[in-house]
Design a protein around this motif. Sequence first.
Motif, mmCIF file in Angstrom:
data_model
loop_
_atom_site.group_PDB
_atom_site.id
_atom_site.type_symbol
_atom_site.label_atom_id
_atom_site.label_comp_id
_atom_site.label_asym_id
_atom_site.label_seq_id
_atom_site.Cartn_x
_atom_site.Cartn_y
_atom_site.Cartn_z
ATOM 1 N N MET A 226 0.828 -1.204 0.000
ATOM 2 C CA MET A 226 0.000 0.000 0.000
ATOM 3 C C MET A 226 0.863 1.255 0.000
ATOM 4 N N TYR A 227 0.503 2.193 -0.872
ATOM 5 C CA TYR A 227 1.113 3.524 -0.929
ATOM 6 C C TYR A 227 2.640 3.444 -1.085
ATOM 7 N N LEU A 228 3.097 2.514 -1.906
ATOM 8 C CA LEU A 228 4.524 2.404 -2.175
ATOM 9 C C LEU A 228 4.855 3.035 -3.521
ATOM 10 N N ASP A 229 6.080 3.545 -3.643
ATOM 11 C CA ASP A 229 6.500 4.258 -4.847
ATOM 12 C C ASP A 229 7.893 3.785 -5.259
ATOM 13 N N ARG A 230 8.063 3.545 -6.553
ATOM 14 C CA ARG A 230 9.373 3.237 -7.149
ATOM 15 C C ARG A 230 10.011 2.012 -6.496
ATOM 16 N N GLN B 196 -0.965 -7.854 -3.880
ATOM 17 C CA GLN B 196 -1.940 -6.827 -4.236
ATOM 18 C C GLN B 196 -1.261 -5.472 -4.158
ATOM 19 N N LEU B 197 -1.323 -4.692 -5.237
ATOM 20 C CA LEU B 197 -0.797 -3.332 -5.267
ATOM 21 C C LEU B 197 -1.957 -2.370 -5.058
ATOM 22 N N SER B 198 -1.912 -1.604 -3.991
ATOM 23 C CA SER B 198 -2.984 -0.675 -3.671
ATOM 24 C C SER B 198 -2.411 0.733 -3.493
ATOM 25 N N HIS B 199 -2.852 1.667 -4.322
ATOM 26 C CA HIS B 199 -2.378 3.049 -4.268
ATOM 27 C C HIS B 199 -0.854 3.105 -4.444
ATOM 28 N N CYS B 200 -0.325 2.294 -5.332
ATOM 29 C CA CYS B 200 1.114 2.271 -5.594
ATOM 30 C C CYS B 200 1.434 2.956 -6.924
ATOM 31 N N THR B 201 2.678 3.442 -7.062
ATOM 32 C CA THR B 201 3.114 4.102 -8.292
ATOM 33 C C THR B 201 4.521 3.642 -8.651
ATOM 34 N N TYR B 202 4.761 3.581 -9.962
ATOM 35 C CA TYR B 202 6.082 3.244 -10.501
ATOM 36 C C TYR B 202 6.625 1.946 -9.886
ATOM 37 N N MET C 96 -0.758 3.232 -10.396
ATOM 38 C CA MET C 96 -0.389 3.827 -11.683
ATOM 39 C C MET C 96 1.071 3.522 -12.013
ATOM 40 N N TYR C 97 1.349 3.486 -13.324
ATOM 41 C CA TYR C 97 2.712 3.301 -13.833
ATOM 42 C C TYR C 97 3.320 2.004 -13.290
ATOM 43 N N VAL C 98 2.628 0.913 -13.584
ATOM 44 C CA VAL C 98 3.074 -0.411 -13.164
ATOM 45 C C VAL C 98 3.482 -1.201 -14.395
ATOM 46 N N SER C 99 4.642 -1.845 -14.317
ATOM 47 C CA SER C 99 5.134 -2.688 -15.401
ATOM 48 C C SER C 99 5.316 -4.109 -14.887
#
Length: 316
Positions: free
Chosen positions: A64-68, A146-152, A180-183
Amino acid sequence: MKHITHNIILLSLLLLSPCAQAITILSNGAEMSDSLLSAIRTHDTIVLDGSAGEFVIGHTIVLMYLDRKTIIGTHGACLRTRFRLTEDIHAMLDSAGVMDLSTAGEGGFLSNGQLVREQREQKTRQLLIDRFDDFNESFRASGCMQLSHCTYITVRGLRFQGPGAVDVSGNDLLGMDHSMYVSVDSCVFMDGMDGNLDITSQSDSITITRCYFGYSALSYDHMNSNLVGAADRVVADRGKLHVTYAYCTWGEGCRQRMPMVRFGTILLDHCRWECVTEHPVVDARRESTVLITSPFFANSVKIPYRTAPDAKCIVH
């Protein structure tokens, strides 16, 4: 060739450099959901090394709420759910006539007080509650991530092995909501309890490349692989859910949702459908736009795509 080798060396140094906050993890043979969650929260790059065996997941790892963050699998790394459907469970469901029950209504209450709106799901869940004396239905948490509110977020080179598909409204192998911005690249998804990889709840700018989706004999029913947009009523998804699938394959055991789309704008480029099914494989539902370029549909695919009146499906 020298240029490519040089880039690989630089990437390896980056992954191992302290400034990159990288960590390499080996399986300890025990349940690792919480330890993997802690590692992903703490480090920017997480390398899961499969040389010591599979990574056993007792419950879905919720990020949750993780970035990069970059999560990489090496040496055949596999995330495997601890719970699995067995031959005995299949036999129990068959004996109860589960396959003959409705999936479109006629449900009721479970012994734990939960209301279930579909008859087959109600019967399946009650049988599993009784078998495991599990009123909390912990078996339904048998997903991997599960990715929740995550980016990049980047996920690459992993095998996701689920318990087997079964109609209990359980967790997905990999799910995304509000992200957003998940690969996701070069991964294998097998036997998700609910879906193999589902993208919902205003997620956007998602890229899935060189991935394989399938089901083995572990799966019982509900072999519905990929969902984009959870329901017709979720109008907040309008203008979101831009997803690209490139060079992906839907293979053994897949029956439906390859993908099913609501509201999203989807590109399916150079993808292959090698499954055996009489259901529509690409299913464009409410207000969705699907562009299919350079596809391969096996002869065993009877209905390559289906389009709702307010959706578009363009094939080139």
